[in-house]
Design a protein around this motif. Structure first.
Motif, PDB file in Angstrom:
ATOM      1  N   PHE A  64      33.937  34.469  31.228  1.00 58.59           N
ATOM      2  CA  PHE A  64      34.401  33.759  32.426  1.00 58.59           C
ATOM      3  C   PHE A  64      33.883  32.326  32.428  1.00 58.59           C
ATOM      4  CE2 PHE A  64      33.731  32.496  36.872  1.00 58.59           C
ATOM      5  CZ  PHE A  64      34.961  32.754  37.437  1.00 58.59           C
ATOM      6  N   ALA A  65      32.601  32.172  32.077  1.00 59.22           N
ATOM      7  CA  ALA A  65      32.007  30.841  32.087  1.00 59.22           C
ATOM      8  C   ALA A  65      32.561  29.953  30.973  1.00 59.22           C
ATOM      9  CB  ALA A  65      30.481  30.956  31.959  1.00 59.22           C
ATOM     10  N   SER A  66      32.921  30.543  29.838  1.00 59.77           N
ATOM     11  CA  SER A  66      33.333  29.736  28.682  1.00 59.77           C
ATOM     12  C   SER A  66      34.845  29.653  28.518  1.00 59.77           C
ATOM     13  CB  SER A  66      32.712  30.309  27.403  1.00 59.77           C
ATOM     14  OG  SER A  66      33.143  31.639  27.174  1.00 59.77           O
ATOM     15  N   ALA A  67      35.612  30.065  29.524  1.00 55.14           N
ATOM     16  CA  ALA A  67      37.074  30.110  29.404  1.00 55.14           C
ATOM     17  C   ALA A  67      37.681  28.746  29.097  1.00 55.14           C
ATOM     18  CB  ALA A  67      37.685  30.680  30.689  1.00 55.14           C
ATOM     19  N   ARG A  80      40.491  32.757  33.871  1.00 52.47           N
ATOM     20  CA  ARG A  80      39.397  33.283  34.700  1.00 52.47           C
ATOM     21  C   ARG A  80      39.918  34.248  35.762  1.00 52.47           C
ATOM     22  NH1 ARG A  80      36.925  27.538  34.355  1.00 52.47           N
ATOM     23  NH2 ARG A  80      35.199  27.878  32.912  1.00 52.47           N
ATOM     24  N   THR A  81      41.061  33.933  36.351  1.00 50.41           N
ATOM     25  CA  THR A  81      41.632  34.840  37.349  1.00 50.41           C
ATOM     26  C   THR A  81      41.988  36.177  36.724  1.00 50.41           C
ATOM     27  OG1 THR A  81      42.514  32.986  38.632  1.00 50.41           O
ATOM     28  CG2 THR A  81      43.498  35.136  39.027  1.00 50.41           C
ATOM     29  N   LEU A  82      42.586  36.159  35.532  1.00 45.13           N
ATOM     30  CA  LEU A  82      42.914  37.406  34.847  1.00 45.13           C
ATOM     31  C   LEU A  82      41.656  38.223  34.553  1.00 45.13           C
ATOM     32  CD1 LEU A  82      45.671  36.374  32.275  1.00 45.13           C
ATOM     33  CD2 LEU A  82      45.953  37.811  34.293  1.00 45.13           C
ATOM     34  N   LEU A  83      40.590  37.548  34.147  1.00 44.71           N
ATOM     35  CA  LEU A  83      39.338  38.260  33.871  1.00 44.71           C
ATOM     36  C   LEU A  83      38.784  38.920  35.136  1.00 44.71           C
ATOM     37  CD1 LEU A  83      37.450  35.797  31.490  1.00 44.71           C
ATOM     38  CD2 LEU A  83      38.251  38.090  30.938  1.00 44.71           C
ATOM     39  N   LEU A  84      38.805  38.204  36.248  1.00 43.41           N
ATOM     40  CA  LEU A  84      38.301  38.770  37.501  1.00 43.41           C
ATOM     41  C   LEU A  84      39.118  39.984  37.927  1.00 43.41           C
ATOM     42  CD1 LEU A  84      37.642  35.467  39.479  1.00 43.41           C
ATOM     43  CD2 LEU A  84      35.909  37.040  38.597  1.00 43.41           C
ATOM     44  N   VAL A  85      40.424  39.892  37.782  1.00 44.46           N
ATOM     45  CA  VAL A  85      41.296  41.012  38.168  1.00 44.46           C
ATOM     46  C   VAL A  85      41.091  42.192  37.235  1.00 44.46           C
ATOM     47  CG1 VAL A  85      43.701  41.746  38.378  1.00 44.46           C
ATOM     48  CG2 VAL A  85      42.998  39.523  39.272  1.00 44.46           C
ATOM     49  N   GLU A  86      41.004  41.924  35.939  1.00 41.62           N
ATOM     50  CA  GLU A  86      40.835  43.006  34.961  1.00 41.62           C
ATOM     51  C   GLU A  86      39.504  43.712  35.166  1.00 41.62           C
ATOM     52  OE1 GLU A  86      42.628  45.315  32.123  1.00 41.62           O
ATOM     53  OE2 GLU A  86      43.459  43.484  33.002  1.00 41.62           O
ATOM     54  N   ALA A  87      38.473  42.954  35.539  1.00 41.53           N
ATOM     55  CA  ALA A  87      37.153  43.538  35.770  1.00 41.53           C
ATOM     56  C   ALA A  87      37.032  44.188  37.148  1.00 41.53           C
ATOM     57  CB  ALA A  87      36.078  42.467  35.621  1.00 41.53           C
ATOM     58  N   ARG A  88      38.064  44.020  37.959  1.00 42.37           N
ATOM     59  CA  ARG A  88      38.047  44.526  39.344  1.00 42.37           C
ATOM     60  C   ARG A  88      36.798  44.042  40.075  1.00 42.37           C
ATOM     61  NH1 ARG A  88      39.477  50.852  37.963  1.00 42.37           N
ATOM     62  NH2 ARG A  88      41.264  50.441  36.598  1.00 42.37           N
ATOM     63  N   ALA A  89      36.549  42.773  39.966  1.00 43.24           N
ATOM     64  CA  ALA A  89      35.346  42.197  40.571  1.00 43.24           C
ATOM     65  C   ALA A  89      35.332  42.414  42.077  1.00 43.24           C
ATOM     66  CB  ALA A  89      35.272  40.702  40.255  1.00 43.24           C
ATOM     67  N   VAL A 109      37.293  31.630  41.340  1.00 42.79           N
ATOM     68  CA  VAL A 109      36.957  32.716  42.273  1.00 42.79           C
ATOM     69  C   VAL A 109      37.841  32.630  43.515  1.00 42.79           C
ATOM     70  CG1 VAL A 109      35.163  33.622  43.812  1.00 42.79           C
ATOM     71  CG2 VAL A 109      34.598  33.012  41.440  1.00 42.79           C
ATOM     72  N   LEU A 110      37.971  31.439  44.065  1.00 46.23           N
ATOM     73  CA  LEU A 110      38.794  31.271  45.268  1.00 46.23           C
ATOM     74  C   LEU A 110      40.250  31.661  45.004  1.00 46.23           C
ATOM     75  CD1 LEU A 110      37.336  27.829  46.382  1.00 46.23           C
ATOM     76  CD2 LEU A 110      36.996  29.998  47.577  1.00 46.23           C
ATOM     77  N   LEU A 111      40.763  31.297  43.847  1.00 47.77           N
ATOM     78  CA  LEU A 111      42.151  31.606  43.517  1.00 47.77           C
ATOM     79  C   LEU A 111      42.381  33.103  43.342  1.00 47.77           C
ATOM     80  CD1 LEU A 111      42.849  28.734  40.946  1.00 47.77           C
ATOM     81  CD2 LEU A 111      43.771  28.929  43.274  1.00 47.77           C
ATOM     82  N   HIS A 115      43.841  38.620  45.208  1.00 57.11           N
ATOM     83  CA  HIS A 115      44.184  39.676  44.257  1.00 57.11           C
ATOM     84  C   HIS A 115      43.202  40.844  44.334  1.00 57.11           C
ATOM     85  CE1 HIS A 115      47.256  37.353  42.178  1.00 57.11           C
ATOM     86  NE2 HIS A 115      46.419  36.360  42.011  1.00 57.11           N
ATOM     87  N   LEU A 116      42.006  40.590  44.858  1.00 54.09           N
ATOM     88  CA  LEU A 116      40.921  41.558  44.710  1.00 54.09           C
ATOM     89  C   LEU A 116      40.384  42.132  46.014  1.00 54.09           C
ATOM     90  CD1 LEU A 116      39.054  39.537  41.962  1.00 54.09           C
ATOM     91  CD2 LEU A 116      40.044  41.806  41.650  1.00 54.09           C
ATOM     92  N   LEU A 117      40.460  41.393  47.098  1.00 56.60           N
ATOM     93  CA  LEU A 117      39.832  41.824  48.341  1.00 56.60           C
ATOM     94  C   LEU A 117      40.861  41.927  49.456  1.00 56.60           C
ATOM     95  CD1 LEU A 117      36.646  39.549  48.230  1.00 56.60           C
ATOM     96  CD2 LEU A 117      36.869  41.915  47.445  1.00 56.60           C
TER      97      LEU A 117
END
Length: 221
Positions: A64-67, A80-89, A109-111, A115-117
């Protein structure tokens, strides 16, 4: 709208595509319940794997940090958005990534919030972004999550923040429906325009557009 994995694959060069595939696999693995991912039994004579320290950062968070470096800044938000969704953060992970992240990571994160909450638990992140003068953070903060969860007072001030910082109101999700018939927003817009005019300063071009959406007659301030 965030591109899908396939859409990004079609746009990224081979090395970035391979990096993204690995990153999403790591995120998906992190999202699986522990019961579904039993540890691999070591082979005869093989040393058992060491337990990771309790403070170890998950691999997908390092990705996420190195995207931006791996896939290019143009695609960093989407990756980064795809990673957050895939990880179900969840909210705790999102809050930590926001608080510890760079401006670009905070924007991602804001974007991803909508999708997550489902509830308003992440509103402090939105409110924090709206207190900044970083236009890319402000634009990300007024997306679908804010449209659904900000109360009328906070939402009106978010619209004014866009006008004040020069963020196009096209960034404000559900602007038409939330502004419709909002007399208080119309009053605030008129007051803001009057203050700018009295100070000899230009009124943001988007102001009349939003004023019209409230149902008030548009004026050329």
């Amino acid at each position: 709208m965030t591109p899908t994995h396939k859409e990004l694959d079609d746009q990224l060069p081979d090395d970035a595509r391979a990096w993204l595939d690995e990153a999403l696999a790591e995120a998906a693995e992190a999202a699986r319940p522990a019961a579904e991912t039993p540890p691999r039994e070591p082979s005869p004579g093989e040393m058992p794997p060491a337990e990771p320290p309790p403070y170890a950062v998950p691999l997908w968070e390092l990705r996420f940090a190195s995207a931006g470096r791996a896939c290019g800044q143009h695609y960093a938000d989407s990756v980064r958005t795809l990673l957050l969704v895939e990880a179900r953060a969840g909210s705790a992970t999102l809050t930590r990534l926001y608080q510890q992240g760079t401006a670009a990571e905070r924007r991602a994160v804001l974007l991803a919030l909508h999708h997550l909450l489902e509830g308003p638990v992440a509103l402090p992140l939105v409110e924090d972004a709206l207190r900044t003068n970083d236009t890319r953070l402000v634009a990300a903060a007024v997306g679908p999550y804010a449209a659904e969860h900000l109360d009328p007072h906070a939402w009106r001030h978010a619209v004014l923040k866009c006008l004040f910082t020069g963020v196009p109101v096209d960034a404000v999700a559900d602007l038409d429906s939330r502004a419709a018939g909002d007399d208080e927003l119309a009053r605030m817009l008129a007051d803001y325009a009057a203050e700018r005019t009295a100070a000899g300063r230009a009124v943001p071009p988007d102001l009349n557009r939003v004023l019209t959406l409230t149902g008030e007659p548009s004026e050329e301030f």
